[in-house]
Motif scaffolding. Structure first.
Motif, PDB file in Angstrom:
ATOM      1  N   GLN A  50     -14.067 -38.964  13.718  1.00 24.33           N
ATOM      2  CA  GLN A  50     -14.512 -39.724  14.889  1.00 24.33           C
ATOM      3  C   GLN A  50     -14.509 -41.201  14.523  1.00 24.33           C
ATOM      4  N   TRP A  51     -13.621 -41.967  15.133  1.00 28.56           N
ATOM      5  CA  TRP A  51     -13.486 -43.385  14.826  1.00 28.56           C
ATOM      6  C   TRP A  51     -14.295 -44.223  15.807  1.00 28.56           C
ATOM      7  N   ASN A  52     -14.758 -45.369  15.336  1.00 29.07           N
ATOM      8  CA  ASN A  52     -15.427 -46.305  16.236  1.00 29.07           C
ATOM      9  C   ASN A  52     -14.371 -47.074  17.026  1.00 29.07           C
ATOM     10  N   TYR A  53     -13.510 -47.827  16.335  1.00 30.15           N
ATOM     11  CA  TYR A  53     -12.389 -48.531  16.956  1.00 30.15           C
ATOM     12  C   TYR A  53     -11.086 -47.999  16.388  1.00 30.15           C
ATOM     13  N   CYS A  54     -10.095 -47.830  17.249  1.00 27.32           N
ATOM     14  CA  CYS A  54      -8.723 -47.533  16.839  1.00 27.32           C
ATOM     15  C   CYS A  54      -7.844 -48.668  17.363  1.00 27.32           C
ATOM     16  N   VAL A  55      -7.304 -49.446  16.457  1.00 26.82           N
ATOM     17  CA  VAL A  55      -6.526 -50.637  16.818  1.00 26.82           C
ATOM     18  C   VAL A  55      -5.071 -50.414  16.445  1.00 26.82           C
ATOM     19  N   LEU A  56      -4.178 -50.630  17.405  1.00 25.28           N
ATOM     20  CA  LEU A  56      -2.745 -50.552  17.149  1.00 25.28           C
ATOM     21  C   LEU A  56      -2.170 -51.958  17.149  1.00 25.28           C
ATOM     22  N   ASP A  57      -1.782 -52.435  15.977  1.00 25.43           N
ATOM     23  CA  ASP A  57      -1.102 -53.727  15.900  1.00 25.43           C
ATOM     24  C   ASP A  57       0.394 -53.492  16.105  1.00 25.43           C
ATOM     25  N   GLU A  58       1.045 -54.411  16.823  1.00 23.68           N
ATOM     26  CA  GLU A  58       2.422 -54.182  17.274  1.00 23.68           C
ATOM     27  C   GLU A  58       2.472 -52.846  18.020  1.00 23.68           C
ATOM     28  N   GLY A  59       1.539 -52.692  18.961  1.00 22.11           N
ATOM     29  CA  GLY A  59       1.356 -51.420  19.634  1.00 22.11           C
ATOM     30  C   GLY A  59       2.525 -50.971  20.479  1.00 22.11           C
TER      31      GLY A  59
ATOM     32  N   ILE B 154       5.139 -50.148  19.503  1.00 24.93           N
ATOM     33  CA  ILE B 154       5.843 -49.114  18.741  1.00 24.93           C
ATOM     34  C   ILE B 154       5.696 -47.747  19.408  1.00 24.93           C
ATOM     35  N   ILE B 155       4.607 -47.538  20.156  1.00 21.60           N
ATOM     36  CA  ILE B 155       4.412 -46.255  20.832  1.00 21.60           C
ATOM     37  C   ILE B 155       4.913 -46.310  22.274  1.00 21.60           C
ATOM     38  N   LYS B 156       5.837 -47.225  22.568  1.00 20.45           N
ATOM     39  CA  LYS B 156       6.333 -47.386  23.940  1.00 20.45           C
ATOM     40  C   LYS B 156       7.040 -46.131  24.443  1.00 20.45           C
ATOM     41  N   ASN B 157       7.610 -45.367  23.514  1.00 21.36           N
ATOM     42  CA  ASN B 157       8.236 -44.097  23.885  1.00 21.36           C
ATOM     43  C   ASN B 157       7.257 -42.976  23.582  1.00 21.36           C
ATOM     44  N   GLY B 158       6.678 -42.412  24.629  1.00 20.52           N
ATOM     45  CA  GLY B 158       5.652 -41.403  24.440  1.00 20.52           C
ATOM     46  C   GLY B 158       6.150 -40.083  23.893  1.00 20.52           C
ATOM     47  N   LYS B 159       7.479 -39.941  23.764  1.00 19.81           N
ATOM     48  CA  LYS B 159       8.041 -38.677  23.287  1.00 19.81           C
ATOM     49  C   LYS B 159       8.274 -38.651  21.779  1.00 19.81           C
ATOM     50  N   THR B 160       8.093 -39.762  21.087  1.00 20.13           N
ATOM     51  CA  THR B 160       8.311 -39.793  19.640  1.00 20.13           C
ATOM     52  C   THR B 160       7.158 -39.112  18.908  1.00 20.13           C
ATOM     53  N   LYS B 161       7.424 -38.683  17.682  1.00 18.56           N
ATOM     54  CA  LYS B 161       6.401 -38.011  16.885  1.00 18.56           C
ATOM     55  C   LYS B 161       5.236 -38.951  16.567  1.00 18.56           C
ATOM     56  N   SER B 162       5.555 -40.208  16.312  1.00 23.53           N
ATOM     57  CA  SER B 162       4.490 -41.176  16.008  1.00 23.53           C
ATOM     58  C   SER B 162       3.567 -41.363  17.205  1.00 23.53           C
ATOM     59  N   SER B 163       4.150 -41.505  18.400  1.00 29.28           N
ATOM     60  CA  SER B 163       3.330 -41.684  19.599  1.00 29.28           C
ATOM     61  C   SER B 163       2.434 -40.481  19.836  1.00 29.28           C
ATOM     62  N   LYS B 164       2.993 -39.297  19.719  1.00 20.37           N
ATOM     63  CA  LYS B 164       2.208 -38.089  19.938  1.00 20.37           C
ATOM     64  C   LYS B 164       1.081 -37.968  18.918  1.00 20.37           C
ATOM     65  N   ALA B 165       1.371 -38.355  17.666  1.00 17.44           N
ATOM     66  CA  ALA B 165       0.335 -38.274  16.631  1.00 17.44           C
ATOM     67  C   ALA B 165      -0.780 -39.280  16.888  1.00 17.44           C
ATOM     68  N   ILE B 166      -0.410 -40.510  17.211  1.00 15.73           N
ATOM     69  CA  ILE B 166      -1.403 -41.557  17.445  1.00 15.73           C
ATOM     70  C   ILE B 166      -2.354 -41.167  18.571  1.00 15.73           C
ATOM     71  N   LYS B 167      -1.821 -40.537  19.604  1.00 14.27           N
ATOM     72  CA  LYS B 167      -2.634 -40.186  20.765  1.00 14.27           C
ATOM     73  C   LYS B 167      -3.581 -39.015  20.502  1.00 14.27           C
ATOM     74  N   GLN B 168      -3.482 -38.402  19.323  1.00 13.47           N
ATOM     75  CA  GLN B 168      -4.416 -37.349  18.952  1.00 13.47           C
ATOM     76  C   GLN B 168      -5.694 -37.894  18.333  1.00 13.47           C
ATOM     77  N   LEU B 169      -5.702 -39.175  17.971  1.00 12.60           N
ATOM     78  CA  LEU B 169      -6.877 -39.778  17.334  1.00 12.60           C
ATOM     79  C   LEU B 169      -8.038 -39.873  18.320  1.00 12.60           C
ATOM     80  N   ILE B 170      -9.230 -39.652  17.815  1.00 13.52           N
ATOM     81  CA  ILE B 170     -10.441 -39.690  18.631  1.00 13.52           C
ATOM     82  C   ILE B 170     -11.213 -40.965  18.283  1.00 13.52           C
TER      83      ILE B 170
END
Length: 278
Positions: free
Chosen positions: A98-107, A109-125
């Protein structure tokens, strides 16, 4: 670039963690995710501007065995800095925290929601989510949906709903052959999208901080060719350059698009030698 996104984010993180300590709340860690070239920079900037009393950064990187060792130390830090690829590889671990803040710098990078990185990032709580980017939309408006799908899932509807409501009318209105009705629909869709997302965007331009920036210094540096490079250049200019340029111009003026000769193909001649010299 250089307008204060990193420093402002550090202040937000430090201030929130300090307030949580004052309010005797659970001390949840925060995470900053960025390209691998920026992870050392983030750690350095945090250590430069904030004492360990407020933020204790951990640079999470390395081979799997090294990352496993670092995972045992995470409990002693309240800010984790890692790259997108590392998070993707260790998402089974990071998604349990459980994170307090989740910050994406150069965010973007997740512009394509179908990539593995995007899907993984969106699993963070996380309690709070931030995206830092100087170019949130690089190609088309649909990329904005993926960013907001991380920030506030469902806020802009599903991807299909976003396409019907915003993306398609906006793209259709930009077509040179679009009708007046399509142009009107595109303008209305753009205005509606602006009203919906602008309360969640903080945009800073150079004019806002121009007085705080140092004067620009322009310096010209001359790079002399080595004797070998001079011989290569002379040989290329006499035997290859004229014919390549002429063929390139002929292809540009003709309708034959099957030819692939381009002026950049000249690089194929010099790159092997440059690699040897380096």
């Amino acid at each position: 670039m250089g307008l204060g996104k990193t420093l402002q984010t550090i202040c937000i993180l430090a201030g929130d963690h300090y307030q949580r300590d004052v309010d005797k709340q659970t001390n949840l860690p925060s995470i900053v995710i960025c390209p691998p070239t920026l992870t050392p920079h983030w750690v350095c900037e945090v250590q430069k501007f904030v004492t360990e009393k407020y933020l204790r950064p951990l640079h999470y990187y390395g081979l799997p065995i090294e990352r496993e060792r670092l995972r045992n130390q995470i409990k002693h830090y309240n800010l984790i800095v890692a790259s997108y690829d590392i998070i993707r590889k260790d998402i089974d671990y990071f998604s349990t925290i459980q994170w307090n803040y989740c910050v994406l710098d150069e965010g973007h990078i997740i512009k394509n929601g179908k990539t593995k990185s995007s899907k993984a990032i969106k699993q963070l709580i996380a309690n709070h989510r931030l995206i830092l980017s100087g170019t949130p939309v690089q190609n088309h408006v649909l990329e904005l949906w993926s960013l907001f799908d991380f920030l506030m899932p469902g806020f802009l509807g599903s991807e299909k709903q976003f396409q019907v409501r915003f993306s398609r009318p906006i793209l259709a209105s930009r077509d040179a052959k679009s009708s007046p009705k399509e142009q009107e629909q595109g303008v209305l869709a753009m205005e509606e999208l602006h009203r919906q997302i602008l309360p969640f965007l903080l945009r800073r331009v150079k004019e806002d901080v121009l007085k705080d920036l140092p004067p620009k210094i322009t310096q010209d540096l001359l790079c002399e060719l080595s004797p070998l490079q001079e011989r290569l250049y002379e040989d290329f200019s006499k035997t290859h350059l004229n014919s390549d340029l002429r063929e390139c111009l002929e292809n540009m003026s003709s309708e034959n698009v099957t030819k692939k000769t381009h002026v950049f193909q000249a690089l194929r001649y010099v790159l092997p030698f440059l690699n040897i010299l380096n």
